[in-house]
Motif scaffolding. Sequence first.
Motif, PDB file in Angstrom:
ATOM      1  N   HIS A  25      15.021  -1.015  11.150  1.00 45.38           N
ATOM      2  CA  HIS A  25      13.904  -0.486  11.931  1.00 45.38           C
ATOM      3  C   HIS A  25      14.337  -0.223  13.363  1.00 45.38           C
ATOM      4  O   HIS A  25      14.007   0.812  13.961  1.00 45.38           O
ATOM      5  CB  HIS A  25      12.738  -1.478  11.891  1.00 45.38           C
ATOM      6  N   THR A  33      14.420   3.589  14.858  1.00 47.22           N
ATOM      7  CA  THR A  33      13.284   3.904  15.731  1.00 47.22           C
ATOM      8  C   THR A  33      13.480   3.459  17.172  1.00 47.22           C
ATOM      9  O   THR A  33      12.736   3.888  18.053  1.00 47.22           O
ATOM     10  CB  THR A  33      11.989   3.243  15.207  1.00 47.22           C
ATOM     11  N   LEU A  77       9.542   5.997  11.714  1.00 43.45           N
ATOM     12  CA  LEU A  77      10.404   5.581  10.615  1.00 43.45           C
ATOM     13  C   LEU A  77      10.236   6.547   9.438  1.00 43.45           C
ATOM     14  O   LEU A  77       9.128   6.748   8.942  1.00 43.45           O
ATOM     15  CB  LEU A  77      10.035   4.163  10.189  1.00 43.45           C
ATOM     16  N   TRP A 114      12.881   5.255   4.345  1.00 42.42           N
ATOM     17  CA  TRP A 114      13.286   4.010   5.007  1.00 42.42           C
ATOM     18  C   TRP A 114      12.103   3.066   5.212  1.00 42.42           C
ATOM     19  O   TRP A 114      12.279   1.841   5.266  1.00 42.42           O
ATOM     20  CB  TRP A 114      13.962   4.330   6.339  1.00 42.42           C
ATOM     21  N   ARG A 115      10.908   3.624   5.307  1.00 44.14           N
ATOM     22  CA  ARG A 115       9.726   2.774   5.453  1.00 44.14           C
ATOM     23  C   ARG A 115       9.583   1.852   4.252  1.00 44.14           C
ATOM     24  O   ARG A 115       9.308   0.657   4.393  1.00 44.14           O
ATOM     25  CB  ARG A 115       8.484   3.674   5.601  1.00 44.14           C
TER      26      ARG A 115
END
Length: 525
Positions: free
Chosen positions: A226, A230, A263, A267-268
């Motif tokens: 994460h 981000t 994100l 990938w989330r």
Amino acid sequence: MTEAYAVTVPKGYRIGGWEVREPIATGAFGSVYAARRVGEGDEALPRVAALKFLPTGTGTPRQLTHLRELAEREVALLRRLRRPRLIRMYETLTVDDPGRPELDGATVLVLERAERSLAGLLAASPRPPGCGPVLLEQVCEGLAQLHRAGWVHGDLKPANVLLMADGSVRLADFNMAAELEGTHAYTPAFSTPDYTPPELLWSEIGERGRRIRPSADVWAFGVLAHLVLTGAFPLPGATPAVRRDAAVAYARGTDTLRLSPELPDAWREIVRACLARTHADRIRAEALLRRVRTAAGSTGRGPFRSRERAPGPRRPFPSRSRRVAVAAAAAATTAMAALGYGISVWAGDAPPAGGAARAGSAASYGADELRTDRGVPSAYRLLIVETAHDCGREGVTPALIAAMLKVESNFDPDLSDPAKDEYGIARWTPKVLRWWMNEDGTPGETVPEPPFPPAESIPAMGRYLCWIAPRLESGLPGDRRVLLAAAYRTSYRKVNDAGGVPPKYRDYANRVAHYLKEYTPPGEK
């Protein structure tokens, strides 16, 4: 800068066959310095390395006990495991210098030299790196390699992810690492709060330390992913303490997980699987790696299924001309965090003058042993050359391994031939691969299941060839390298019995011989 180092070592200081150069990094209880090999030492050692000084000969008895335990943990793992995604240790030394009481008795780890840490990369730019997915794929491969070998890292964070000059990634700082005893391991009660799963934030600490599971590393990977993608932590808060409280509230069900809208969707789902509230609900490293590869868009063209998507060099961090030096790593560390190579404070991100010329790239690595202009994908060069070096027996050369990979699969890491039960870049049969997949020479506990990534297949090929080499009779006619290849395809007994390449395998041997000639540099045999 050296005055602020936990262990101050003057430039030019010599230990073993090494001379200390500029400082690289420091932490609470140790420091890392660049070094160069001097004198007529072991030619198998690199010309440059990193020396990690741990002051195991000074301090109070309690401090010494703690430092020695941390040093022993790291040394034990690095001696027993050699994996493509783990920082490599070449040797350990002990300082014997009564005239310098601050250094006398220190443990020194001679480590592979990195170019910078992920923490430095993140601190150098306010924007997430565009190489993030490729980089994360390699980090995940490192975790899978550790877990597959029965170890837990225990302190995964950006400062402990190192970026090498050739574009590859290494995991480092194994003084919190622990070997699994069934489903658990035991580690010291120190870690970085932002990357610690909530169940460990309130866990009891016994005489052997804190009980930890592999799922703790998976949680840390979710946080790291994460952050890389981000630029922000997945749990809210301006300080580690506030984010720690948010993690506890989330785990207890009084708060929800609100991930950044920046994100990407694929990938989330990965981050959510890593940050499940309970350890039992978190994804396992092997399954995580498959999903990460898919999300990163890998086509399996890199040496570890991730470094590159197609032949040609690729670096997962900005070019030297675009980088800026940073004085401190971005990752927060606790006051008692133990030093890892790449932890805490880095002297700077660029290597010494001339580093670019020395380091080269994956495309030119090992050019004196393997032609760079004859079709060997640059993505596999580092792994091929290092695999040959790890054997060291006559005939087991980078050119031989490259020629065999060409004939076996045309360098296709995703090869699948169910009719022959052969898979991957080296055409392994699962039941045979089981015997050669471990660095320590022991067979795997279970028969592996395909796909077999190049990071496992190519080193296993090298181990098998290294085992075959002394078993081939001397005096057999023909190129011994070709005989090794034939024995790999059939067996050394059949080659010995036939007095050379058996007729059934002559076409295979001829093709290997052709590519051996193609891939061997002029002047090499």
